[in-house]
Design a protein around this motif. Sequence first.
Motif, short mmCIF file in Angstrom:
data_model
loop_
_atom_site.label_atom_id
_atom_site.label_comp_id
_atom_site.label_asym_id
_atom_site.label_seq_id
_atom_site.Cartn_x
_atom_site.Cartn_y
_atom_site.Cartn_z
N ASN A 75 4.15 0.82 6.03
CA ASN A 75 2.97 0.88 7.10
C ASN A 75 1.55 0.27 6.44
O ASN A 75 0.74 -0.26 7.24
CB ASN A 75 2.64 2.22 7.45
CG ASN A 75 3.67 2.65 8.30
OD1 ASN A 75 3.64 2.31 9.47
ND2 ASN A 75 4.61 3.65 7.97
N CYS A 76 1.45 0.13 5.11
CA CYS A 76 0.30 -0.31 4.43
C CYS A 76 0.56 -1.39 3.58
O CYS A 76 -0.66 -2.26 3.34
CB CYS A 76 -0.33 0.80 3.75
SG CYS A 76 -0.23 2.29 4.54
N ALA A 77 1.34 -1.53 2.89
CA ALA A 77 1.52 -2.56 1.57
C ALA A 77 1.45 -4.14 2.24
O ALA A 77 0.80 -4.92 1.41
CB ALA A 77 3.19 -2.69 1.21
N ALA A 78 1.70 -4.27 3.52
CA ALA A 78 1.66 -5.80 4.06
C ALA A 78 0.14 -6.16 3.71
O ALA A 78 -0.13 -7.27 3.62
CB ALA A 78 2.10 -5.73 5.51
N CYS A 79 -0.81 -5.06 4.02
CA CYS A 79 -2.16 -5.71 3.91
C CYS A 79 -2.72 -5.06 2.67
O CYS A 79 -3.78 -5.94 2.08
CB CYS A 79 -2.89 -4.97 5.24
SG CYS A 79 -2.61 -5.66 6.81
N HIS A 80 -2.42 -3.87 2.18
CA HIS A 80 -3.29 -3.28 1.14
C HIS A 80 -2.61 -3.57 -0.39
O HIS A 80 -2.95 -3.13 -1.15
CB HIS A 80 -3.32 -1.87 1.14
CG HIS A 80 -4.27 -1.54 2.28
ND1 HIS A 80 -5.77 -1.68 2.05
CD2 HIS A 80 -4.22 -1.24 3.52
CE1 HIS A 80 -6.39 -1.28 3.04
NE2 HIS A 80 -5.46 -0.88 4.26
N GLY A 81 -1.34 -4.31 -0.19
CA GLY A 81 -0.61 -4.73 -1.50
C GLY A 81 0.50 -3.71 -1.80
O GLY A 81 0.56 -2.59 -1.63
N ILE A 82 1.41 -4.62 -2.74
CA ILE A 82 2.49 -3.83 -3.33
C ILE A 82 1.95 -2.68 -4.38
O ILE A 82 0.85 -2.87 -5.09
CB ILE A 82 3.55 -4.55 -4.01
CG1 ILE A 82 3.95 -5.63 -3.05
CG2 ILE A 82 4.66 -3.79 -4.74
CD1 ILE A 82 4.76 -5.17 -1.99
N GLN A 83 2.58 -1.54 -4.28
CA GLN A 83 1.94 -0.26 -5.04
C GLN A 83 0.50 -0.23 -5.04
O GLN A 83 -0.29 0.03 -5.99
CB GLN A 83 2.36 -0.54 -6.46
CG GLN A 83 3.76 -0.61 -6.82
CD GLN A 83 4.37 -0.49 -8.11
OE1 GLN A 83 3.69 -1.18 -9.01
NE2 GLN A 83 5.45 0.12 -8.40
N ALA A 84 -0.29 -0.30 -3.71
CA ALA A 84 -1.46 -0.38 -3.80
C ALA A 84 -2.46 -1.00 -4.39
O ALA A 84 -3.70 -0.92 -4.56
CB ALA A 84 -2.10 1.20 -3.74
N GLN A 85 -1.82 -2.34 -4.84
CA GLN A 85 -2.84 -2.90 -5.57
C GLN A 85 -3.03 -4.49 -4.68
O GLN A 85 -2.60 -5.34 -4.65
CB GLN A 85 -2.34 -3.79 -6.89
CG GLN A 85 -1.40 -2.78 -7.69
CD GLN A 85 -0.71 -3.24 -8.81
OE1 GLN A 85 -1.03 -4.52 -9.21
NE2 GLN A 85 0.06 -2.34 -9.76
N SER A 86 -4.34 -4.14 -4.22
CA SER A 86 -4.96 -5.14 -3.42
C SER A 86 -5.00 -6.51 -3.83
O SER A 86 -5.36 -6.71 -5.13
CB SER A 86 -6.33 -4.70 -2.61
OG SER A 86 -6.74 -5.64 -1.88
N GLY A 87 -4.88 -7.26 -3.10
CA GLY A 87 -5.08 -8.83 -3.49
C GLY A 87 -6.64 -9.22 -3.20
O GLY A 87 -6.74 -10.24 -3.22
N GLY A 88 -7.33 -8.51 -2.79
CA GLY A 88 -8.82 -8.57 -2.60
C GLY A 88 -9.22 -8.90 -1.10
O GLY A 88 -10.54 -8.72 -0.94
N LEU A 89 -8.58 -9.06 -0.39
CA LEU A 89 -8.83 -9.16 1.12
C LEU A 89 -9.07 -7.85 1.71
O LEU A 89 -9.64 -7.73 2.92
CB LEU A 89 -7.76 -10.17 2.03
CG LEU A 89 -7.77 -11.45 1.52
CD1 LEU A 89 -6.37 -12.36 2.36
CD2 LEU A 89 -9.06 -12.36 1.70
N THR A 90 -8.43 -6.94 1.39
CA THR A 90 -8.56 -5.66 1.89
C THR A 90 -8.84 -4.79 0.74
O THR A 90 -8.73 -4.81 -0.38
CB THR A 90 -7.25 -5.18 2.60
OG1 THR A 90 -6.29 -5.11 1.60
CG2 THR A 90 -6.76 -5.98 3.84
N PRO A 91 -9.50 -3.53 1.38
CA PRO A 91 -9.91 -2.60 0.26
C PRO A 91 -8.76 -1.98 -0.73
O PRO A 91 -7.43 -1.97 -0.32
CB PRO A 91 -10.25 -1.27 1.09
CG PRO A 91 -10.91 -1.82 2.27
CD PRO A 91 -9.92 -2.88 2.52
N ASP A 92 -9.20 -1.84 -2.06
CA ASP A 92 -8.15 -1.43 -2.88
C ASP A 92 -8.00 0.12 -2.83
O ASP A 92 -9.01 0.84 -3.25
CB ASP A 92 -8.66 -1.74 -4.37
CG ASP A 92 -7.56 -1.75 -5.25
OD1 ASP A 92 -6.60 -0.56 -5.23
OD2 ASP A 92 -7.30 -2.44 -6.29
N LEU A 93 -6.93 0.65 -2.31
CA LEU A 93 -6.76 2.11 -2.01
C LEU A 93 -6.93 2.98 -3.20
O LEU A 93 -7.14 4.06 -3.31
CB LEU A 93 -5.59 2.17 -1.05
CG LEU A 93 -5.55 1.80 0.20
CD1 LEU A 93 -4.42 2.05 0.99
CD2 LEU A 93 -6.83 1.96 1.10
#
Length: 140
Positions: A75-93
């Motif tokens: 549900n989240c990785a597509a936007c917030h990154g694998i293992q919650a490591q954001s690529g910068g376009l979305t908040p780093d959770l």
Amino acid sequence: MAVPSPLKACVAAGLFGWAALVMGHGNVTPQEVDTGSLPELSSEPLMENPFRAGNEHGDYNEEAIKIGESGYSGNCAACHGIQAQSGGLTPDLRELEEWDDEYFIGRVLNGTDRGMPSFKSNLDQNAIWAIKTYVESVKE
């Protein structure tokens, strides 16, 4: 009036880049999360993560991490990154703190006007807090 080719190329590249950014959010179709092994939480949203160690259901912390990892991936990785490591376009959770629990559940339930969908009708409170528990486990 003829438009110079370099200008056409710049406009085309800009439009292509914009389209890639818009489409780059990935699949945000909510995926079901099996929370059957966690205790049932009330339907009224809690304002603090119950599965955090030391909280009401902290003894389920490890189980919540496992369930939350699966829920996050679907549900989240597509936007917030694998293992919650954001690529910068979305908040780093991973930057969320304990006092951000209320903010987190509000965003997940209601979505945002900047592209995040509401998960209110797709994820129950158990799934949401399991995902937050997972995110807390992968801090930098």
